[in-house]
Design a protein around this motif. Structure first.
Motif, PDB file in Angstrom:
ATOM      1  N   ALA A   1       2.557   1.639  -3.418  1.00 24.17           N
ATOM      2  CA  ALA A   1       1.578   2.091  -4.414  1.00 24.17           C
ATOM      3  C   ALA A   1       1.305   3.588  -4.250  1.00 24.17           C
ATOM      4  O   ALA A   1       1.262   4.333  -5.235  1.00 24.17           O
ATOM      5  N   ARG A   2       1.138   4.016  -3.005  1.00 24.36           N
ATOM      6  CA  ARG A   2       0.897   5.450  -2.725  1.00 24.36           C
ATOM      7  C   ARG A   2       2.072   6.288  -3.230  1.00 24.36           C
ATOM      8  O   ARG A   2       1.874   7.331  -3.848  1.00 24.36           O
TER       9      ARG A   2
ATOM     10  N   SER B   1      -3.583  -2.603  -6.763  1.00 25.97           N
ATOM     11  CA  SER B   1      -3.813  -3.582  -7.832  1.00 25.97           C
ATOM     12  C   SER B   1      -2.995  -3.251  -9.087  1.00 25.97           C
ATOM     13  O   SER B   1      -2.490  -4.154  -9.764  1.00 25.97           O
ATOM     14  N   THR B   2      -2.815  -1.962  -9.376  1.00 27.16           N
ATOM     15  CA  THR B   2      -1.970  -1.571 -10.511  1.00 27.16           C
ATOM     16  C   THR B   2      -0.516  -1.926 -10.239  1.00 27.16           C
ATOM     17  O   THR B   2       0.189  -2.435 -11.115  1.00 27.16           O
TER      18      THR B   2
ATOM     19  N   GLN C   1       0.823  -1.207   0.000  1.00 31.08           N
ATOM     20  CA  GLN C   1       0.000   0.000   0.000  1.00 31.08           C
ATOM     21  C   GLN C   1       0.860   1.261   0.000  1.00 31.08           C
ATOM     22  O   GLN C   1       0.582   2.209  -0.740  1.00 31.08           O
TER      23      GLN C   1
ATOM     24  N   SER D   1      -2.841   2.508  -7.654  1.00 30.81           N
ATOM     25  CA  SER D   1      -3.533   1.630  -6.722  1.00 30.81           C
ATOM     26  C   SER D   1      -2.673   0.393  -6.451  1.00 30.81           C
ATOM     27  O   SER D   1      -1.805   0.044  -7.260  1.00 30.81           O
TER      28      SER D   1
END
Length: 124
Positions: A38-39, A46-47, A35, A44
């Motif tokens: 990704a941030r 999932s990406t 997480q 996201s």
């Protein structure tokens, strides 16, 4: 410096992958989660997962573990102590680092350092 492995496409997933690897390399000692990564890459989770699946054939956290292992080997070969290596890579303790290193390589960090330094060779 480690090179960005194997996928060199120019689409959004490739760019996400490249950005994530660069971020991991710069922040190798920090505790990272999917997480948080990704941030940092403005995508996201999932990406991020799709980018690593396609470009590296593995998950981001598995890639990070391998990146840390490669860096640990470099530091140990250069003469850094187990304690110093563990700290440089963000492990909570030298003992935890030793367990993780041993599980991944089949030998302790100290044994690895002695073997590579004594021979003067660079065992991968």
């Amino acid at each position: 410096a480690d090179e960005v492995p194997p996928y060199y496409g120019h689409d959004r997933l490739a760019e996400t992958y490249r950005a994530a690897v660069e971020y991991m390399t710069r922040h190798i000692a920090e505790p990272l989660t999917t997480q948080a990564l990704a941030r940092a890459c403005c995508v996201s989770p999932s990406t991020l997962k799709s980018a690593f699946a396609r470009c590296a054939g593995q998950g981001a956290m598995h890639y990070l573990a391998e990146l840390r292992l490669r860096r640990a080997k470099q530091l140990l070969r250069s003469g850094r102590s187990v304690q110093s290596t563990a700290a440089a890579l963000g492990y909570s303790s030298p003992s935890y680092f030793s367990q993780a290193f041993s599980a991944a390589t089949g030998r302790s960090p100290k044994a690895y350092a002695l073997a590579t330094n004594d021979r003067g060779a660079h065992t991968p």
